[in-house]
Design a protein around this motif. Structure first.
Motif, PDB file in Angstrom:
ATOM      1  N   LEU A   1       0.806  -1.227   0.000  1.00 52.77           N
ATOM      2  CA  LEU A   1       0.000   0.000   0.000  1.00 52.77           C
ATOM      3  C   LEU A   1       0.835   1.272   0.000  1.00 52.77           C
ATOM      4  O   LEU A   1       0.328   2.345  -0.342  1.00 52.77           O
ATOM      5  CB  LEU A   1      -0.932   0.016   1.216  1.00 52.77           C
ATOM      6  N   GLY A   2       2.093   1.170   0.386  1.00 56.71           N
ATOM      7  CA  GLY A   2       2.968   2.313   0.661  1.00 56.71           C
ATOM      8  C   GLY A   2       2.728   3.561  -0.170  1.00 56.71           C
ATOM      9  O   GLY A   2       2.235   4.573   0.357  1.00 56.71           O
ATOM     10  N   PRO A   3       3.049   3.532  -1.455  1.00 53.14           N
ATOM     11  CA  PRO A   3       2.921   4.767  -2.248  1.00 53.14           C
ATOM     12  C   PRO A   3       1.472   5.273  -2.278  1.00 53.14           C
ATOM     13  O   PRO A   3       1.224   6.473  -2.227  1.00 53.14           O
ATOM     14  CB  PRO A   3       3.361   4.316  -3.645  1.00 53.14           C
ATOM     15  N   GLN A   4       0.516   4.316  -2.320  1.00 53.56           N
ATOM     16  CA  GLN A   4      -0.896   4.706  -2.392  1.00 53.56           C
ATOM     17  C   GLN A   4      -1.373   5.358  -1.093  1.00 53.56           C
ATOM     18  O   GLN A   4      -2.255   6.222  -1.114  1.00 53.56           O
ATOM     19  CB  GLN A   4      -1.741   3.469  -2.704  1.00 53.56           C
ATOM     20  N   ILE A   5      -0.802   4.947   0.024  1.00 57.55           N
ATOM     21  CA  ILE A   5      -1.186   5.573   1.296  1.00 57.55           C
ATOM     22  C   ILE A   5      -0.923   7.067   1.208  1.00 57.55           C
ATOM     23  O   ILE A   5      -1.709   7.890   1.667  1.00 57.55           O
ATOM     24  CB  ILE A   5      -0.390   4.962   2.489  1.00 57.55           C
ATOM     25  N   ILE A   6       0.198   7.416   0.585  1.00 57.30           N
ATOM     26  CA  ILE A   6       0.573   8.831   0.496  1.00 57.30           C
ATOM     27  C   ILE A   6      -0.203   9.569  -0.596  1.00 57.30           C
ATOM     28  O   ILE A   6      -0.733  10.645  -0.371  1.00 57.30           O
ATOM     29  CB  ILE A   6       2.093   8.958   0.249  1.00 57.30           C
ATOM     30  N   SER A   7      -0.293   8.952  -1.764  1.00 55.20           N
ATOM     31  CA  SER A   7      -0.848   9.699  -2.911  1.00 55.20           C
ATOM     32  C   SER A   7      -2.372   9.737  -2.921  1.00 55.20           C
ATOM     33  O   SER A   7      -2.972  10.699  -3.363  1.00 55.20           O
ATOM     34  CB  SER A   7      -0.349   9.075  -4.216  1.00 55.20           C
ATOM     35  N   ASP A   8      -2.993   8.650  -2.414  1.00 61.07           N
ATOM     36  CA  ASP A   8      -4.445   8.537  -2.559  1.00 61.07           C
ATOM     37  C   ASP A   8      -5.065   8.918  -1.210  1.00 61.07           C
ATOM     38  O   ASP A   8      -5.545   8.080  -0.452  1.00 61.07           O
ATOM     39  CB  ASP A   8      -4.755   7.079  -2.931  1.00 61.07           C
ATOM     40  N   THR A   9      -5.070  10.233  -0.949  1.00 57.81           N
ATOM     41  CA  THR A   9      -5.293  10.701   0.429  1.00 57.81           C
ATOM     42  C   THR A   9      -6.668  10.372   0.998  1.00 57.81           C
ATOM     43  O   THR A   9      -6.818  10.284   2.200  1.00 57.81           O
ATOM     44  CB  THR A   9      -5.098  12.231   0.533  1.00 57.81           C
TER      45      THR A   9
END
Lengths: 385, 385
Positions: free
Chosen positions: A225-233
């Motif tokens: 989930l890492g990048p999505q946790i940040i980008s998909d607020t």
């Protein structure tokens, strides 16, 4: 598996809209002190929601608990608790507000100078003011454990304490409360949770199959989930999984019956105390280098980590371990979290003071084998240049 | 992830030699009733160890709680509790003794006819006598949850209840206590834990990444250790992992925030009530057929189960699901647990009475979609012939 005691009485109320359940969770007759950080709970409307849920209860607010909560600030809250005869504390914020509230809860009922709680490992704590939390920042796991880390600015000290009386009675985890978090804090939270897991997992094997699978599942979830946790607020599913991972990472479960390391934290604490670097970022600096320096003693678990978490199956054992460490560093960097001294305007000249701080705090035999002495700590810090 | 409430205050004291900790776990002034099963705790020396740990405390024994504990037997224990003014119960045994103790704990303080606790879903329970457990048989998870299943022989009824007042205050889990278990009971325990996990996992996806990874980790551990759990009777590491898996399988954690099925249990209960088949064996009969009958609605999770738990990656989706169901059946059979009516001297002629029992108990809309009606239940039973 090592023998263990596990006990965790914190009630979790999880999901969108759960702040309203405060009305059921806090005694009707309670006189409540709401403890807050820098103002975000007010800006985002969470504080209003909390106040509405409190209904007719009497409450006061205590604002301004800082990141790396300080003894100096918290002692002011202790005074309020005593003078106003507060009988329930409600932390609304992230790990710093919750850690601070734990200290206030214990200090308000402590005989003697409360800093001794930190110096004696809470040996003389017998009671604490009951409290609950409304979590706004997934990261530290403080919402479901009995640990706390407090900074005393005047002496550049940052020390932990744990005590069963400071388990939150409940924690409200509403993933939508994380939508408005700054990217920097979210990234910190991911790294913080990640390293909490590795501190309890990357040691040596003791045939703890369940704990290993749980730790690996949490790490895999963060990586996936890492990048999505940040980008998909405002992605509820992603944020809810992030929130639950962070809580599970440090609620005692994955750490039961296994060896613990925690050297990364102890070395990292000194970076925060001396250079005011965000807690999570100090972990990102220390961990990759620590794994490199201790890779012989951690060999078996690093190999398991490479295979089960990073799905690395090609190459020699040594190569797979190197790749797993590099992927860990790259994961932190992909979140925008620097892993080198240079990323924080530090260099080799800052190492002696950090080592001296470790010595001053008795941190001279760290890690699961207590074999990280001051020389090894220096080597780890040098590896992070 | 679905919204959820999670609360589990049971203290776990895990490891060899932990029976001695009873002295710390039970109040010094307690008047204790030790509840026991068929005599194994006495034969193996566990009862002596318990008595030694109780020291100077006053205690009585209540023997003879049967597998599938009965209302008829338990009401005798309730009488003892009332007449002797017992204020602490200690269950020493497996899930049946612990389930029975939960009923005794609630019934002893219940206003009215205690069978109503089962009929009303414990709606009018407000208190229970405090109790702890010494677990000797890993299987049901009862040592760390608030559920209980009670049989009333006179009316061939087997019904569950759950209530927060019947969480054990503590459970002592010493893996060496399982060394003397008969193979049959160990095999049952493995199947029981396995199906507890699938009831909370093989439903439909709700993006509950942590719960899925945890469930998969527990299933993988059972599958990896399965045959060795049975054959290697005094392997501490294997038995300790089996014990911890069984507890984790049903302590509320993997079931938080996800849909639940439980149709396998509800249908299986009728097989026990009418034909006295071991609880776990009824689950082994029902589950493979249920997965087959419901494979369309469970498609996504069955596919995930095939890939992550059984590592099946070749073939069409349909083929992978078929293979996962067959591997599950083969796993049960490999433990010596039959999965067909014929293995228990039953045939199609027994199905109408089982369906009638489901109807009599209101079990007419089972499963995560409440779409297992009596016709579907019949189909599932027919698939197990």
């Amino acid at each position: 598996m090592l023998n263990f005691e596990y006990y965790n009485p914190t009630r979790i109320s999880f999901g969108e809209g759960k702040v309203a359940s405060l009305d059921k969770l806090i005694p009707q007759s309670a006189k409540v002190l709401i403890l807050l950080g820098g103002g975000s709970a007010k800006r985002t409307g969470t504080l209003d929601e909390v106040k509405q849920a409190l209904g007719q209860r009497t409450f006061l607010e205590f604002n301004g608990i800082e990141p790396n909560p300080t003894y100096e600030t918290l002692m002011q809250a202790v005074e309020v608790v005593k003078q106003e005869k507060i009988d329930f504390l409600l932390a609304v914020g992230g790990g710093s507000v919750i850690d601070g509230t734990k200290f206030v809860a214990a200090a308000a009922l402590y005989d003697g100078e409360p800093w001794d709680i930190l110096l004696t490992g809470a040996k003389h704590v017998h009671a604490a003011v009951p409290f609950g939390t409304v979590l706004t920042l997934p990261a530290t796991g403080s919402e479901m454990n009995s640990g706390s880390v407090i900074t005393r600015k005047s002496i550049h000290a940052k020390l932990p304490f744990m005590h069963p009386t400071v388990y939150p009675q409940f924690s409200v985890l509403d993933p939508t409360k994380t939508y408005s978090l700054p990217e920097r804090q979210v990234a910190n939270g991911i790294v913080d949770a990640f390293v909490h897991i590795t501190e309890q997992y990357l040691t040596y094997p003791v045939h703890a199959a369940v704990q290993d699978r749980y730790a690996e599942g949490l790490l895999q979830t963060l990586i996936e989930l890492g990048p999505q946790i940040i980008s998909d607020t405002e992605n509820y599913e992603v944020r809810s999984n992030f929130m639950w991972v962070a809580t599970q990472a440090l609620n005692g479960l994955i750490g039961s019956g296994v060896p613990h390391d925690w050297a990364t934290h102890m070395i990292g604490h000194e970076l925060t105390a001396l250079h005011d670097i965000d807690h999570a970022r100090t972990l990102a600096i220390v961990l990759p280098s620590l794994l490199q320096v201790k890779k012989d003693k951690k060999h078996a678990k690093l190999l398991q980590f490479a295979e089960r978490v990073w799905h690395i199956t090609n190459g020699s054992e040594e190569q797979r371990i190197e790749e797993a460490i590099e992927k860990t560093r790259a994961f932190f960097e992909s979140l925008g979290v620097g892993t080198r001294f240079g990323d924080y305007d530090l260099d080799a000249s800052h190492i002696p003071a950090l080592v001296a701080q470790l010595e001053a705090h008795g941190m001279v035999a760290l890690g699961e084998h207590q074999d990280i002495d001051l020389n090894t700590a220096q080597q780890i810090l040098e590896g992070a240049l």
